[in-house]
Design an enzyme around this catalytic site. Structure first.
Site, PDB file in Angstrom:
ATOM      1  N   ARG A   1      -1.384   2.378   8.175  1.00  0.00           N
ATOM      2  CA  ARG A   1       0.003   2.832   7.935  1.00  0.00           C
ATOM      3  C   ARG A   1       0.266   4.214   8.531  1.00  0.00           C
ATOM      4  O   ARG A   1       1.004   5.022   7.973  1.00  0.00           O
ATOM      5  CB  ARG A   1       0.331   2.893   6.435  1.00  0.00           C
ATOM      6  CG  ARG A   1       0.217   1.596   5.711  1.00  0.00           C
ATOM      7  CD  ARG A   1       1.264   0.579   6.159  1.00  0.00           C
ATOM      8  NE  ARG A   1       1.124  -0.609   5.347  1.00  0.00           N
ATOM      9  CZ  ARG A   1       0.266  -1.583   5.591  1.00  0.00           C
ATOM     10  NH1 ARG A   1      -0.520  -1.526   6.662  1.00  0.00           N
ATOM     11  NH2 ARG A   1       0.197  -2.638   4.801  1.00  0.00           N
TER      12      ARG A   1
ATOM     13  N   GLU B   1       3.377   5.860   0.199  1.00  0.00           N
ATOM     14  CA  GLU B   1       3.697   5.267   1.502  1.00  0.00           C
ATOM     15  C   GLU B   1       5.161   5.601   1.830  1.00  0.00           C
ATOM     16  O   GLU B   1       5.527   5.801   2.983  1.00  0.00           O
ATOM     17  CB  GLU B   1       3.486   3.740   1.438  1.00  0.00           C
ATOM     18  CG  GLU B   1       3.569   3.077   2.789  1.00  0.00           C
ATOM     19  CD  GLU B   1       3.185   1.599   2.762  1.00  0.00           C
ATOM     20  OE1 GLU B   1       2.246   1.220   2.021  1.00  0.00           O
ATOM     21  OE2 GLU B   1       3.838   0.836   3.474  1.00  0.00           O
TER      22      GLU B   1
ATOM     23  N   SER C   1       5.731  -1.528  -0.888  1.00  0.00           N
ATOM     24  CA  SER C   1       4.634  -0.793  -1.546  1.00  0.00           C
ATOM     25  C   SER C   1       4.983   0.691  -1.607  1.00  0.00           C
ATOM     26  O   SER C   1       5.230   1.312  -0.576  1.00  0.00           O
ATOM     27  CB  SER C   1       3.337  -0.942  -0.755  1.00  0.00           C
ATOM     28  OG  SER C   1       3.068  -2.298  -0.572  1.00  0.00           O
TER      29      SER C   1
HETATM   30  C1  LIG Z   1      10.507  -5.553   0.343  1.00  0.00           C
HETATM   31  C2  LIG Z   1       9.701  -4.713   1.297  1.00  0.00           C
HETATM   32  C3  LIG Z   1       8.483  -5.178   1.746  1.00  0.00           C
HETATM   33  C4  LIG Z   1       7.712  -4.404   2.640  1.00  0.00           C
HETATM   34  N1  LIG Z   1       6.530  -4.910   3.079  1.00  0.00           N
HETATM   35  C5  LIG Z   1       5.791  -4.206   3.963  1.00  0.00           C
HETATM   36  C6  LIG Z   1       4.553  -4.737   4.459  1.00  0.00           C
HETATM   37  O1  LIG Z   1       4.144  -5.842   4.119  1.00  0.00           O
HETATM   38  N2  LIG Z   1       3.846  -3.983   5.334  1.00  0.00           N
HETATM   39  C7  LIG Z   1       4.287  -2.748   5.768  1.00  0.00           C
HETATM   40  O2  LIG Z   1       3.592  -2.131   6.577  1.00  0.00           O
HETATM   41  N3  LIG Z   1       5.460  -2.233   5.313  1.00  0.00           N
HETATM   42  C8  LIG Z   1       6.217  -2.925   4.429  1.00  0.00           C
HETATM   43  N4  LIG Z   1       7.393  -2.404   3.964  1.00  0.00           N
HETATM   44  C9  LIG Z   1       7.821  -1.064   4.387  1.00  0.00           C
HETATM   45  C10 LIG Z   1       8.819  -1.044   5.577  1.00  0.00           C
HETATM   46  O3  LIG Z   1       9.341  -2.325   5.806  1.00  0.00           O
HETATM   47  C11 LIG Z   1       8.162  -0.530   6.861  1.00  0.00           C
HETATM   48  O4  LIG Z   1       7.648   0.759   6.662  1.00  0.00           O
HETATM   49  C12 LIG Z   1       9.139  -0.520   8.040  1.00  0.00           C
HETATM   50  O5  LIG Z   1       8.453  -0.318   9.239  1.00  0.00           O
HETATM   51  C13 LIG Z   1      10.238   0.531   7.909  1.00  0.00           C
HETATM   52  O6  LIG Z   1      11.185   0.241   8.906  1.00  0.00           O
HETATM   53  P1  LIG Z   1      12.622   0.880   8.917  1.00  0.00           P
HETATM   54  O7  LIG Z   1      13.275   0.464  10.189  1.00  0.00           O
HETATM   55  O8  LIG Z   1      13.348   0.551   7.680  1.00  0.00           O
HETATM   56  O9  LIG Z   1      12.291   2.441   8.990  1.00  0.00           O
HETATM   57  P2  LIG Z   1      12.769   3.622   8.028  1.00  0.00           P
HETATM   58  O10 LIG Z   1      12.312   3.355   6.643  1.00  0.00           O
HETATM   59  O11 LIG Z   1      14.210   3.889   8.236  1.00  0.00           O
HETATM   60  O12 LIG Z   1      11.926   4.830   8.643  1.00  0.00           O
HETATM   61  C14 LIG Z   1      10.533   4.848   8.527  1.00  0.00           C
HETATM   62  C15 LIG Z   1       9.971   5.988   9.387  1.00  0.00           C
HETATM   63  O13 LIG Z   1      10.164   5.695  10.755  1.00  0.00           O
HETATM   64  C16 LIG Z   1      10.918   6.740  11.400  1.00  0.00           C
HETATM   65  N5  LIG Z   1      11.748   6.064  12.419  1.00  0.00           N
HETATM   66  C17 LIG Z   1      12.471   4.940  12.263  1.00  0.00           C
HETATM   67  N6  LIG Z   1      13.010   4.563  13.441  1.00  0.00           N
HETATM   68  C18 LIG Z   1      12.625   5.498  14.364  1.00  0.00           C
HETATM   69  C19 LIG Z   1      12.858   5.658  15.766  1.00  0.00           C
HETATM   70  N7  LIG Z   1      13.571   4.801  16.500  1.00  0.00           N
HETATM   71  N8  LIG Z   1      12.306   6.766  16.373  1.00  0.00           N
HETATM   72  C20 LIG Z   1      11.547   7.662  15.658  1.00  0.00           C
HETATM   73  N9  LIG Z   1      11.287   7.533  14.333  1.00  0.00           N
HETATM   74  C21 LIG Z   1      11.825   6.458  13.701  1.00  0.00           C
HETATM   75  C22 LIG Z   1      11.687   7.418  10.277  1.00  0.00           C
HETATM   76  O14 LIG Z   1      12.003   8.757  10.583  1.00  0.00           O
HETATM   77  C23 LIG Z   1      10.658   7.333   9.153  1.00  0.00           C
HETATM   78  O15 LIG Z   1       9.697   8.338   9.292  1.00  0.00           O
HETATM   79  C24 LIG Z   1       8.190  -3.151   3.081  1.00  0.00           C
HETATM   80  C25 LIG Z   1       9.441  -2.681   2.628  1.00  0.00           C
HETATM   81  C26 LIG Z   1      10.198  -3.460   1.744  1.00  0.00           C
HETATM   82  C27 LIG Z   1      11.542  -2.962   1.297  1.00  0.00           C
END
Ligand SMILES: Cc1cc2nc3c(=O)[nH]c(=O)nc-3n(C[C@H](O)[C@H](O)[C@H](O)COP(=O)(O)OP(=O)(O)OC[C@H]3O[C@@H](n4cnc5c(N)ncnc54)[C@H](O)[C@@H]3O)c2cc1C
Length: 336
Positions: A164, A332, A236
């Protein structure tokens, strides 16, 4: 480019918190991003690039600029007999990307089906599930350096991928690079990873193919994890802690059923959910925030939670686990 002032982030965070940002900027292409990065006003305020807000907790209104990429497009950039190199825009929804790969019979990301978020964040977070990490397939990340305004390419070895984690989360780089696209190398030959969880058992006696793996992963996830559209959450809340083997062996004497996964000769990984569950915290509430009844690793907003409720509950969980097991849980979820 869309620019909105005093904009509600309700639809941009999966906890479902109605926080506001002073400015919300969505850009559709690299040209717009370059314009933004050459505007002095941009640097006079704090800024944060988000994806779909599925790993964020906004503690308060944001006093600066929240950016979001709408860059789309999935393109084959190289191909040989066995593999295909696919470049995807950072704003593509992660699960649409997985669905696209499955429909093209490209192997490698099917175990990561239904993870919320976008392609850009997949590289920041090194998302993982069912024994697969996205860094297994990433070959390059294209990003703009916010300070120089120049586009740079990070080869996989430069990305510092770990559990992660990537360099984009390191203090030195965090917030300094805006990812515009990610390149994944996928296999054209069938290669499956069914070793983790109960994937193999569920698929026993059935046709194993990309579609059936994707459908199985989706149905397991839907049965175990609360859907953020129905109950706000960020998946998580804590990472599974790495624990020194000697310390783990001592814990095992006291708790013979403590589960663990070997990491290397020095460390094992212990499921944080087990530790939280053993503290008797499933269902624990503070205000509108609850430790999920089925999955102790998830904190949910039952409807009326404030950011403070969620953060307080997270602290309580950490304190309890530390007191009972002497293990410090790391979040996380990113607090903003
Ligand atoms: C129901 C649920 C289940 C999940 N299951 C998992 C799982 O099984 N495994 C797992 O690993 N994660 C899981 N997650 C966590 C989440 O889905 C991941 O961390 C995902 O990658 C976040 O994506 P996001 O686009 O929403 O990013 P955000 O939450 O908006 O941002 C996350 C990070 O990325 C940065 N960021 C985003 N886009 C960019 C960009 N274009 N350039 C630079 N920085 C950027 C942000 O600044 C921040 O630091 C889960 C979340 C939920 C709600």
């Amino acid at each position: 480019m869309k620019i909105s002032e005093n904009y509600s982030l309700l639809k941009h965070n999966t906890f479902g918190l109605d926080v506001k940002t002073r400015w919300f900027v969505e850009y559709e292409n690299e040209g717009d991003l370059q314009k933004l990065l050459s505007d002095e006003y941009f640097f006079s305020l704090p800024f944060l690039h988000i994806g779909r807000g599925s790993n964020l907790l906004f503690l308060d209104d944001y006093p600066g600029i929240i950016l979001h990429s709408l860059i789309q497009g999935i393109e084959v950039v190289k191909e040989d007999e066995n593999s295909v190199w696919v470049e995807s825009g950072a704003g593509v929804e992660w699960d649409s990307f997985v669905a696209h790969c499955v429909s093209k019979a490209w192997y490698g990301v099917e175990n990561l089906s239904l993870i919320p978020g976008e392609v850009g964040a997949s590289a920041v977070q090194n998302i993982g599930a069912y024994g697969t990490e996205v860094s297994d397939t990433i070959t390059a990340v294209h990003a703009y350096n916010v300070e120089t305004g120049e586009k740079e390419t990070f080869e996989k070895e430069d990305c510092g991928f770990a559990y992660r984690h990537s360099i984009f989360k390191d203090k030195k780089y965090s917030g300094k690079y805006f990812i515009t696209s990610v390149v994944y190398k996928l296999s054209k030959q069938p290669v499956y990873n069914l070793e983790y969880g109960n994937l193999k058992d569920i698929l026993a006696g059935k046709d194993v193919n990309l579609g059936s793996i994707r459908n199985t992963v989706i149905s397991i996830r839907e049965s175990k994890l609360p859907n953020p559209k129905e109950m706000g959450n960020a998946g998580s809340f804590f990472m599974n802690p790495y624990v020194d083997i000697v310390y783990y062996k001592n814990l095992k004497k006291k708790y013979p059923d403590i589960p663990h996964y070997p990491v290397n000769e020095e460390f094992v990984k212990i499921p944080a959910a087990w530790l939280i569950d053993r503290c008797g915290l499933k269902g624990k509430k503070i205000g509108g925030a609850t430790v999920h009844e089925k999955q102790a690793l998830v904190i949910v907003n039952t409807g009326s939670a404030t950011a403070n409720d969620i953060a307080s509950l997270a602290s309580l969980v950490c304190d309890n686990v530390k007191e009972k097991f002497g293990i410090e849980l790391q979040r996380e979820v990113l607090f903003v």
